[in-house]
Design a protein around this motif. Structure first.
Motif, PDB file in Angstrom:
ATOM      1  N   HIS A 273       0.822  -1.210   0.000  1.00 11.81           N
ATOM      2  CA  HIS A 273       0.000   0.000   0.000  1.00 11.81           C
ATOM      3  C   HIS A 273       0.856   1.259   0.000  1.00 11.81           C
ATOM      4  O   HIS A 273       0.632   2.184  -0.798  1.00 11.81           O
ATOM      5  CB  HIS A 273      -0.917  -0.001   1.229  1.00 11.81           C
ATOM      6  CG  HIS A 273      -1.687   1.265   1.408  1.00 11.81           C
ATOM      7  ND1 HIS A 273      -2.695   1.651   0.548  1.00 11.81           N
ATOM      8  CD2 HIS A 273      -1.581   2.252   2.345  1.00 11.81           C
ATOM      9  CE1 HIS A 273      -3.188   2.808   0.948  1.00 11.81           C
ATOM     10  NE2 HIS A 273      -2.537   3.201   2.036  1.00 11.81           N
ATOM     11  N   ASP A 274       1.849   1.334   0.907  1.00  8.28           N
ATOM     12  CA  ASP A 274       2.723   2.501   1.023  1.00  8.28           C
ATOM     13  C   ASP A 274       3.980   2.076   1.778  1.00  8.28           C
ATOM     14  O   ASP A 274       4.038   2.187   3.012  1.00  8.28           O
ATOM     15  CB  ASP A 274       2.011   3.640   1.754  1.00  8.28           C
ATOM     16  CG  ASP A 274       2.863   4.890   1.877  1.00  8.28           C
ATOM     17  OD1 ASP A 274       3.964   4.920   1.291  1.00  8.28           O
ATOM     18  OD2 ASP A 274       2.427   5.845   2.558  1.00  8.28           O
ATOM     19  N   ALA A 275       4.967   1.617   1.037  1.00  9.74           N
ATOM     20  CA  ALA A 275       6.172   1.073   1.673  1.00  9.74           C
ATOM     21  C   ALA A 275       6.900   2.127   2.506  1.00  9.74           C
ATOM     22  O   ALA A 275       7.277   1.878   3.654  1.00  9.74           O
ATOM     23  CB  ALA A 275       7.107   0.497   0.613  1.00  9.74           C
ATOM     24  N   LEU A 276       7.094   3.304   1.928  1.00  8.51           N
ATOM     25  CA  LEU A 276       7.820   4.347   2.644  1.00  8.51           C
ATOM     26  C   LEU A 276       7.042   4.816   3.866  1.00  8.51           C
ATOM     27  O   LEU A 276       7.616   5.036   4.942  1.00  8.51           O
ATOM     28  CB  LEU A 276       8.106   5.529   1.721  1.00  8.51           C
ATOM     29  CG  LEU A 276       8.902   6.690   2.349  1.00  8.51           C
ATOM     30  CD1 LEU A 276      10.253   6.195   2.866  1.00  8.51           C
ATOM     31  CD2 LEU A 276       9.086   7.823   1.352  1.00  8.51           C
ATOM     32  N   GLY A 277       5.732   4.955   3.720  1.00 10.28           N
ATOM     33  CA  GLY A 277       4.902   5.382   4.846  1.00 10.28           C
ATOM     34  C   GLY A 277       4.946   4.383   5.987  1.00 10.28           C
ATOM     35  O   GLY A 277       5.003   4.770   7.163  1.00 10.28           O
ATOM     36  N   ALA A 278       4.933   3.095   5.665  1.00 10.46           N
ATOM     37  CA  ALA A 278       4.988   2.058   6.700  1.00 10.46           C
ATOM     38  C   ALA A 278       6.310   2.109   7.455  1.00 10.46           C
ATOM     39  O   ALA A 278       6.346   2.012   8.693  1.00 10.46           O
ATOM     40  CB  ALA A 278       4.780   0.684   6.070  1.00 10.46           C
ATOM     41  N   HIS A 279       7.407   2.262   6.736  1.00 10.27           N
ATOM     42  CA  HIS A 279       8.717   2.316   7.388  1.00 10.27           C
ATOM     43  C   HIS A 279       8.910   3.630   8.144  1.00 10.27           C
ATOM     44  O   HIS A 279       9.544   3.651   9.209  1.00 10.27           O
ATOM     45  CB  HIS A 279       9.830   2.127   6.355  1.00 10.27           C
ATOM     46  CG  HIS A 279      10.049   0.699   5.986  1.00 10.27           C
ATOM     47  ND1 HIS A 279      10.925  -0.119   6.660  1.00 10.27           N
ATOM     48  CD2 HIS A 279       9.477  -0.069   5.022  1.00 10.27           C
ATOM     49  CE1 HIS A 279      10.906  -1.326   6.125  1.00 10.27           C
ATOM     50  NE2 HIS A 279      10.037  -1.329   5.122  1.00 10.27           N
ATOM     51  N   ALA A 280       8.376   4.721   7.587  1.00  9.68           N
ATOM     52  CA  ALA A 280       8.482   6.008   8.276  1.00  9.68           C
ATOM     53  C   ALA A 280       7.777   5.945   9.626  1.00  9.68           C
ATOM     54  O   ALA A 280       8.306   6.399  10.648  1.00  9.68           O
ATOM     55  CB  ALA A 280       7.874   7.115   7.416  1.00  9.68           C
ATOM     56  N   ARG A 281       6.606   5.345   9.625  1.00  8.24           N
ATOM     57  CA  ARG A 281       5.800   5.271  10.841  1.00  8.24           C
ATOM     58  C   ARG A 281       6.350   4.271  11.845  1.00  8.24           C
ATOM     59  O   ARG A 281       6.532   4.576  13.030  1.00  8.24           O
ATOM     60  CB  ARG A 281       4.362   4.920  10.465  1.00  8.24           C
ATOM     61  CG  ARG A 281       3.397   4.809  11.646  1.00  8.24           C
ATOM     62  CD  ARG A 281       1.998   4.496  11.160  1.00  8.24           C
ATOM     63  NE  ARG A 281       1.947   3.244  10.410  1.00  8.24           N
ATOM     64  CZ  ARG A 281       1.800   3.158   9.096  1.00  8.24           C
ATOM     65  NH1 ARG A 281       1.718   4.254   8.368  1.00  8.24           N
ATOM     66  NH2 ARG A 281       1.747   1.988   8.491  1.00  8.24           N
ATOM     67  N   ASP A 282       6.630   3.051  11.389  1.00 12.62           N
ATOM     68  CA  ASP A 282       6.936   1.965  12.319  1.00 12.62           C
ATOM     69  C   ASP A 282       8.425   1.750  12.567  1.00 12.62           C
ATOM     70  O   ASP A 282       8.793   1.155  13.585  1.00 12.62           O
ATOM     71  CB  ASP A 282       6.312   0.664  11.803  1.00 12.62           C
ATOM     72  CG  ASP A 282       4.792   0.728  11.781  1.00 12.62           C
ATOM     73  OD1 ASP A 282       4.231   1.255  12.752  1.00 12.62           O
ATOM     74  OD2 ASP A 282       4.180   0.289  10.795  1.00 12.62           O
ATOM     75  N   GLU A 283       9.273   2.229  11.679  1.00 12.49           N
ATOM     76  CA  GLU A 283      10.716   2.088  11.892  1.00 12.49           C
ATOM     77  C   GLU A 283      11.347   3.393  12.371  1.00 12.49           C
ATOM     78  O   GLU A 283      12.157   3.398  13.310  1.00 12.49           O
ATOM     79  CB  GLU A 283      11.409   1.648  10.598  1.00 12.49           C
ATOM     80  CG  GLU A 283      12.916   1.460  10.754  1.00 12.49           C
ATOM     81  CD  GLU A 283      13.602   1.092   9.454  1.00 12.49           C
ATOM     82  OE1 GLU A 283      14.846   1.087   9.426  1.00 12.49           O
ATOM     83  OE2 GLU A 283      12.893   0.821   8.451  1.00 12.49           O
ATOM     84  N   LEU A 284      10.948   4.522  11.731  1.00 14.68           N
ATOM     85  CA  LEU A 284      11.565   5.799  12.055  1.00 14.68           C
ATOM     86  C   LEU A 284      10.781   6.604  13.077  1.00 14.68           C
ATOM     87  O   LEU A 284      11.305   7.560  13.649  1.00 14.68           O
ATOM     88  CB  LEU A 284      11.731   6.634  10.773  1.00 14.68           C
ATOM     89  CG  LEU A 284      12.524   5.978   9.645  1.00 14.68           C
ATOM     90  CD1 LEU A 284      12.540   6.886   8.419  1.00 14.68           C
ATOM     91  CD2 LEU A 284      13.948   5.672  10.103  1.00 14.68           C
ATOM     92  N   GLY A 285       9.514   6.243  13.280  1.00 16.16           N
ATOM     93  CA  GLY A 285       8.695   7.000  14.234  1.00 16.16           C
ATOM     94  C   GLY A 285       8.251   8.351  13.717  1.00 16.16           C
ATOM     95  O   GLY A 285       7.984   9.262  14.500  1.00 16.16           O
ATOM     96  N   ILE A 286       8.157   8.509  12.387  1.00 19.62           N
ATOM     97  CA  ILE A 286       7.713   9.763  11.783  1.00 19.62           C
ATOM     98  C   ILE A 286       6.262   9.601  11.348  1.00 19.62           C
ATOM     99  O   ILE A 286       5.961   8.778  10.483  1.00 19.62           O
ATOM    100  CB  ILE A 286       8.592  10.142  10.580  1.00 19.62           C
ATOM    101  CG1 ILE A 286      10.047  10.333  11.015  1.00 19.62           C
ATOM    102  CG2 ILE A 286       8.069  11.417   9.916  1.00 19.62           C
ATOM    103  CD1 ILE A 286      10.997  10.594   9.865  1.00 19.62           C
ATOM    104  N   PHE A 287       5.371  10.375  11.947  1.00 24.80           N
ATOM    105  CA  PHE A 287       3.947  10.290  11.635  1.00 24.80           C
ATOM    106  C   PHE A 287       3.526  11.522  10.845  1.00 24.80           C
ATOM    107  O   PHE A 287       4.002  12.634  11.102  1.00 24.80           O
ATOM    108  CB  PHE A 287       3.120  10.185  12.915  1.00 24.80           C
ATOM    109  CG  PHE A 287       3.412   8.953  13.726  1.00 24.80           C
ATOM    110  CD1 PHE A 287       2.660   7.806  13.552  1.00 24.80           C
ATOM    111  CD2 PHE A 287       4.459   8.938  14.640  1.00 24.80           C
ATOM    112  CE1 PHE A 287       2.928   6.662  14.292  1.00 24.80           C
ATOM    113  CE2 PHE A 287       4.738   7.802  15.382  1.00 24.80           C
ATOM    114  CZ  PHE A 287       3.970   6.655  15.200  1.00 24.80           C
ATOM    115  N   SER A 288       2.604  11.330   9.923  1.00 20.48           N
ATOM    116  CA  SER A 288       2.189  12.431   9.051  1.00 20.48           C
ATOM    117  C   SER A 288       1.609  13.597   9.834  1.00 20.48           C
ATOM    118  O   SER A 288       1.796  14.758   9.481  1.00 20.48           O
ATOM    119  CB  SER A 288       1.162  11.925   8.026  1.00 20.48           C
ATOM    120  OG  SER A 288       0.023  11.382   8.687  1.00 20.48           O
ATOM    121  N   GLY A 289       0.889  13.325  10.927  1.00 24.84           N
ATOM    122  CA  GLY A 289       0.282  14.390  11.710  1.00 24.84           C
ATOM    123  C   GLY A 289       1.264  15.132  12.588  1.00 24.84           C
ATOM    124  O   GLY A 289       0.934  16.168  13.157  1.00 24.84           O
ATOM    125  N   ALA A 290       2.472  14.592  12.732  1.00 23.89           N
ATOM    126  CA  ALA A 290       3.457  15.218  13.619  1.00 23.89           C
ATOM    127  C   ALA A 290       4.705  15.676  12.879  1.00 23.89           C
ATOM    128  O   ALA A 290       5.729  15.921  13.495  1.00 23.89           O
ATOM    129  CB  ALA A 290       3.850  14.226  14.712  1.00 23.89           C
TER     130      ALA A 290
END
Length: 229
Positions: free
Chosen positions: A122-139
């Motif tokens: 669905h969104d490879a970069l988004g998944a890794h950003a959220r769950d590996e790097l801790g970067i959330f779109s709202g923050a």
């Protein structure tokens, strides 16, 4: 399906900047006014000091917040670019890495592998950003928004003690400014705690204690140097 639920944590970016700016505006301006008043300066000099402190403080808050948050944004962009390159270079390895993260969070390996595959499809970069790097779109860091919030809230906060200094009689200027500042800060601390979903009383006590300390120290310095001069 859409997820429309909202949480207090989503407000943390602008809330932190706004509260910091307003607190600093009230405390620094009130402390400047009290310090100069304690040195027995003329009323015009007290007001000039307060206005100058407002202008300098607002610019300093905006500049500091912009530089700080921009550095955070640059770090986030660099991390996302690096992660994107890793996904493009070795998709399978990144899939295994994401699977391991979900296993570490309590999923069985087959389910973790399936979840990782679905999310990366669905969104490879988004998944890794959220769950590996801790970067959330709202923050995600927004430097200009943070700078504007800090500067404008500083000005609003600084206007409060300045207004009291203008209308209060010279003989009662120090207690009037100190009382107005403490009441404003207590209200602000309570509102900030409520907006952020935290307990109100600890927020009020915390901001009031440190504000009393800041204004007390500044007034003491003003009185000491005023007596020396």
């Amino acid at each position: 399906m859409r997820h429309d639920e909202r949480h207090s944590i989503e407000k943390i970016g602008w809330l932190r900047a706004a509260v910091l700016g307003a607190n600093d505006g009230i405390i620094s301006t009130a402390s400047l006014v009290l310090g100069v008043a304690a040195a027995h300066a003329a009323h015009g000099s007290i007001l000039l000091t307060g206005v100058t402190g407002l202008a300098a403080g607002a610019m300093a808050m905006a500049t500091g917040e912009y530089v700080s948050v921009h550095s955070q944004a640059d770090s986030e962009k660099a991390a996302l670019a690096e992660e994107s390159a890793e996904i493009a270079a070795d998709f399978d390895s990144e899939h295994r890495e994401l699977t391991a993260i979900y296993v570490g969070r309590g999923l069985d390996f087959p389910l973790a592998k399936q979840v990782a595959a679905k999310l990366m499809a669905h969104d490879a970069l988004g998944a890794h950003a959220r769950d590996e790097l801790g970067i959330f779109s709202g923050a995600i860091a927004r430097p200009f928004q943070a700078a504007c919030a800090s500067a404008s809230s500083f000005i609003v906060g600084a206007i409060l003690p300045l207004t009291v200094a203008v209308i209060a009689p010279e003989t009662h200027l120090i207690p009037a400014v100190a009382t107005a500042a403490l009441i404003s800060l207590a209200i602000l601390g309570g509102l900030a705690a409520k907006t952020g979903g935290a307990k109100i009383l600890p927020g009020v006590i915390r901001v009031t204690f440190w504000s009393v300390l800041a204004m007390g120290v500044t007034s003491s310095v003003g009185a000491m140097f005023g007596a020396a001069i």
